[in-house]
Write an enzyme that holds these catalytic residues in place. Sequence first.
Site, PDB file in Angstrom:
ATOM      1  N   VAL A  14       0.830  -1.213   0.000  1.00  0.00           N
ATOM      2  CA  VAL A  14       0.000   0.000   0.000  1.00  0.00           C
ATOM      3  C   VAL A  14       0.864   1.263   0.000  1.00  0.00           C
ATOM      4  O   VAL A  14       0.608   2.204  -0.767  1.00  0.00           O
ATOM      5  CB  VAL A  14      -0.976  -0.003   1.206  1.00  0.00           C
ATOM      6  N   GLY A 134     -11.024  -1.619   1.320  1.00  0.00           N
ATOM      7  CA  GLY A 134     -10.074  -1.080   0.345  1.00  0.00           C
ATOM      8  C   GLY A 134     -10.513   0.211  -0.301  1.00  0.00           C
ATOM      9  O   GLY A 134     -10.622   1.253   0.349  1.00  0.00           O
ATOM     10  N   ILE A 136     -13.380   1.129  -1.567  1.00  0.00           N
ATOM     11  CA  ILE A 136     -14.784   1.554  -1.448  1.00  0.00           C
ATOM     12  C   ILE A 136     -14.875   2.628  -0.349  1.00  0.00           C
ATOM     13  O   ILE A 136     -14.432   2.388   0.775  1.00  0.00           O
ATOM     14  CB  ILE A 136     -15.698   0.360  -1.067  1.00  0.00           C
ATOM     15  N   GLY A 187      -2.131 -14.824  -5.958  1.00  0.00           N
ATOM     16  CA  GLY A 187      -1.640 -13.678  -5.182  1.00  0.00           C
ATOM     17  C   GLY A 187      -2.741 -12.946  -4.440  1.00  0.00           C
ATOM     18  O   GLY A 187      -2.522 -11.845  -3.942  1.00  0.00           O
ATOM     19  N   GLU A 190      -3.088 -13.945   1.443  1.00  0.00           N
ATOM     20  CA  GLU A 190      -1.776 -13.712   2.048  1.00  0.00           C
ATOM     21  C   GLU A 190      -1.049 -15.062   2.109  1.00  0.00           C
ATOM     22  O   GLU A 190      -1.681 -16.111   2.076  1.00  0.00           O
ATOM     23  CB  GLU A 190      -1.950 -13.217   3.497  1.00  0.00           C
ATOM     24  N   LYS A 205     -12.992  -5.430  10.305  1.00  0.00           N
ATOM     25  CA  LYS A 205     -13.659  -4.381   9.512  1.00  0.00           C
ATOM     26  C   LYS A 205     -15.087  -4.153  10.018  1.00  0.00           C
ATOM     27  O   LYS A 205     -15.557  -3.011  10.096  1.00  0.00           O
ATOM     28  CB  LYS A 205     -13.664  -4.787   8.033  1.00  0.00           C
ATOM     29  N   GLY A 303      -5.708  -4.655  -2.409  1.00  0.00           N
ATOM     30  CA  GLY A 303      -4.775  -4.487  -3.520  1.00  0.00           C
ATOM     31  C   GLY A 303      -4.149  -3.106  -3.504  1.00  0.00           C
ATOM     32  O   GLY A 303      -4.670  -2.176  -2.879  1.00  0.00           O
TER      33      GLY A 303
HETATM   34  P1  NAP Z   1       3.214  -4.806   3.550  1.00  0.00           P
HETATM   35  O1  NAP Z   1       3.280  -4.964   2.090  1.00  0.00           O
HETATM   36  O2  NAP Z   1       3.701  -5.926   4.409  1.00  0.00           O
HETATM   37  O3  NAP Z   1       4.049  -3.492   3.922  1.00  0.00           O
HETATM   38  C1  NAP Z   1       4.419  -3.155   5.227  1.00  0.00           C
HETATM   39  C2  NAP Z   1       5.499  -2.103   5.148  1.00  0.00           C
HETATM   40  O4  NAP Z   1       5.843  -1.659   6.437  1.00  0.00           O
HETATM   41  C3  NAP Z   1       6.801  -2.614   4.501  1.00  0.00           C
HETATM   42  O5  NAP Z   1       7.360  -1.607   3.706  1.00  0.00           O
HETATM   43  C4  NAP Z   1       7.691  -2.891   5.704  1.00  0.00           C
HETATM   44  O6  NAP Z   1       9.063  -2.764   5.380  1.00  0.00           O
HETATM   45  C5  NAP Z   1       7.253  -1.786   6.643  1.00  0.00           C
HETATM   46  N1  NAP Z   1       7.432  -2.083   8.043  1.00  0.00           N
HETATM   47  C6  NAP Z   1       6.824  -3.066   8.770  1.00  0.00           C
HETATM   48  N2  NAP Z   1       7.208  -2.988  10.052  1.00  0.00           N
HETATM   49  C7  NAP Z   1       8.053  -1.946  10.152  1.00  0.00           C
HETATM   50  C8  NAP Z   1       8.796  -1.370  11.221  1.00  0.00           C
HETATM   51  N3  NAP Z   1       8.740  -1.855  12.457  1.00  0.00           N
HETATM   52  N4  NAP Z   1       9.574  -0.293  10.951  1.00  0.00           N
HETATM   53  C9  NAP Z   1       9.660   0.203   9.712  1.00  0.00           C
HETATM   54  N5  NAP Z   1       8.986  -0.301   8.640  1.00  0.00           N
HETATM   55  C10 NAP Z   1       8.191  -1.355   8.879  1.00  0.00           C
HETATM   56  O7  NAP Z   1       1.746  -4.470   4.032  1.00  0.00           O
HETATM   57  P2  NAP Z   1       0.571  -3.804   3.175  1.00  0.00           P
HETATM   58  O8  NAP Z   1      -0.161  -4.869   2.432  1.00  0.00           O
HETATM   59  O9  NAP Z   1       1.093  -2.637   2.444  1.00  0.00           O
HETATM   60  O10 NAP Z   1      -0.435  -3.352   4.339  1.00  0.00           O
HETATM   61  C11 NAP Z   1      -0.155  -2.226   5.146  1.00  0.00           C
HETATM   62  C12 NAP Z   1      -1.355  -1.928   6.041  1.00  0.00           C
HETATM   63  O11 NAP Z   1      -2.477  -1.646   5.232  1.00  0.00           O
HETATM   64  C13 NAP Z   1      -1.777  -3.089   6.945  1.00  0.00           C
HETATM   65  O12 NAP Z   1      -2.266  -2.594   8.150  1.00  0.00           O
HETATM   66  C14 NAP Z   1      -2.913  -3.749   6.165  1.00  0.00           C
HETATM   67  O13 NAP Z   1      -3.818  -4.440   6.990  1.00  0.00           O
HETATM   68  C15 NAP Z   1      -3.548  -2.536   5.541  1.00  0.00           C
HETATM   69  N6  NAP Z   1      -4.302  -2.845   4.318  1.00  0.00           N
HETATM   70  C16 NAP Z   1      -3.718  -3.536   3.320  1.00  0.00           C
HETATM   71  C17 NAP Z   1      -4.438  -3.801   2.166  1.00  0.00           C
HETATM   72  C18 NAP Z   1      -3.827  -4.560   1.026  1.00  0.00           C
HETATM   73  O14 NAP Z   1      -4.531  -4.823   0.057  1.00  0.00           O
HETATM   74  N7  NAP Z   1      -2.545  -4.913   1.059  1.00  0.00           N
HETATM   75  C19 NAP Z   1      -5.761  -3.372   2.064  1.00  0.00           C
HETATM   76  C20 NAP Z   1      -6.323  -2.633   3.112  1.00  0.00           C
HETATM   77  C21 NAP Z   1      -5.573  -2.375   4.243  1.00  0.00           C
HETATM   78  P3  NAP Z   1       9.777  -3.747   4.318  1.00  0.00           P
HETATM   79  O15 NAP Z   1       9.132  -3.443   3.003  1.00  0.00           O
HETATM   80  O16 NAP Z   1      11.199  -3.392   4.339  1.00  0.00           O
HETATM   81  O17 NAP Z   1       9.489  -5.123   4.808  1.00  0.00           O
HETATM   82  N1  HSE Z   2      -6.835  -9.745   3.108  1.00  0.00           N
HETATM   83  C1  HSE Z   2      -7.854  -8.786   2.848  1.00  0.00           C
HETATM   84  C2  HSE Z   2      -8.908  -9.363   1.907  1.00  0.00           C
HETATM   85  C3  HSE Z   2      -7.313  -7.551   2.196  1.00  0.00           C
HETATM   86  O1  HSE Z   2      -8.706 -10.446   1.359  1.00  0.00           O
HETATM   87  O2  HSE Z   2      -9.920  -8.711   1.708  1.00  0.00           O
HETATM   88  C4  HSE Z   2      -7.022  -6.435   3.104  1.00  0.00           C
HETATM   89  O3  HSE Z   2      -8.145  -6.021   3.812  1.00  0.00           O
END
Ligand code: NAP
Ligand code: HSE
Length: 430
Positions: A14, A134, A136, A187, A190, A205, A303
């Site tokens: 993100v 996400g 929405i 993909g 998780e 949520k 995403g």
């Molecule tokens: P992600 O890909 O795992 O990214 C996490 C990022 O945080 C990475 O860049 C990681 O560094 C960094 N990080 C983690 N711990 C850290 C620390 N202690 N100090 C410094 N940097 C740190 O996760 P994401 O999918 O982007 O999700 C991020 C948040 O958004 C989560 O809370 C998730 O629930 C929420 N979210 C995600 C989605 C989705 O579709 N992915 C949708 C809605 C909400 P590195 O890159 O070096 O590992």
């Molecule tokens: N893992 C979640 C989903 C995405 O499948 O909807 C982030 O909320």
Amino acid sequence: MKQIGIGLAGFGTVGAGVFKHLDRNRALLSERLGVELVVKKAAVRDLKKDRGVNAPASLFTTRWQDVVEDPAVQIVVELMGGIDEARALIIRAIELGKIVVTGNKALLAEHGKEIFDLAASKQVPVFFEAAVAGGIPIIKAVRESFVGNHIKSIHGIINGTTNYILTRMTEAGLDYAAALAEAQAQGYAESDPTLDVNGWDAAHKAIILASLAYGTWICPSKVFVEGIEQVTARDICFAKKLGYRIKLLGIIKADAGAEIEVRVHPTLVPEKHVLASVNGVFNALCVHGDVVGETLFYGRGAGQDATASAVIADLAEAAAALDVKRRDCGFMPHGLYGDCKPLDQITCQYYLRVPVDDKPGVLAQVAGVLGSANVGISSMIQPESDGEQAELILMLHDATHAQVREAITRIHALECVIGEPRLLRVENFG
Ligand code: NAP
Ligand code: HSE
């Protein structure tokens, strides 16, 4: 043009998406907002990782404190995930008077009260559109667009991974394990999909939505959560025969007695209802307000791009809040409703599949137990049996969890019942 300094704590899926789209739509955003959003600092764990975007090495640090404390950073975006460090970061940012944007649903579901109480006491807004569904814009809709409504109910498909799995089980006849493996290969799931499939991602949520709708933080221990791990291709097939699709639904309701109901479980949804045709990784929510009536929201619930869109919307609001003080701090407490309804008192309809010996009188025994528990049968099917074993598929009228639990315990104990009865909940949106 005036610049607003953004700090990104987290530059993964993100975070990198936010950076990419702020850059790509820079001119459009500046024109619309009248200010320029500029990322001044970003925290990651691994400085060597390729981020796939054109960001200078000087932007990055491994200490989130560097992001929060940087005097050039006015808005802190928490996209690290996890609980402890994300919580510490947000608390520190609020204490420093810096507006926070987060997509961390697990954190808000667990610590929302603490965070929003602090935000209110310091008059520092916290925005969290990306935490639910996400791309929405459901948080803004519930908080602002429906401000003149009592929210009667919210029904949502709010986990994309499980919706993909159930869709593939329904459409391609895959079993659960094969559909999960496919979701991972594509993909969508998780690498550790536990919170997706056990229902807790959707529950986080639902807790945020319910808390926002009813102005009181819902305690996770009061939420009924069941995942999709036990849903079988057989149940999906019988549900289809009965005119239903199985979806993992988040259900939020408040009754006239001011009790709130929050639950997440696999649910039989009538095939004619719009939620039954929300397939693949898509999310959708039906919100029923007492003034607006029924509304429907549909889109990508996860995403990089969809979630970045939600974070950028929050950044726009945060930028405006730097100039004009907000009345609320992102969470609008109405205080109109009471506590969560005890699980045993929650009432709904049910689907019950009972494996039995194929002998005379078996149906009467099962029906007798249900009758003595005051649980009515609305319809029944029994597929042609092999002469030895049979399955009874019963659709049950409204009953409380307590009534049905007691009846199932007694049904399971019947000598003619040869396996565990399978219970699913039914929502007819009445
Ligand atoms: P992600 O890909 O795992 O990214 C996490 C990022 O945080 C990475 O860049 C990681 O560094 C960094 N990080 C983690 N711990 C850290 C620390 N202690 N100090 C410094 N940097 C740190 O996760 P994401 O999918 O982007 O999700 C991020 C948040 O958004 C989560 O809370 C998730 O629930 C929420 N979210 C995600 C989605 C989705 O579709 N992915 C949708 C809605 C909400 P590195 O890159 O070096 O590992
Ligand atoms: N893992 C979640 C989903 C995405 O499948 O909807 C982030 O909320």
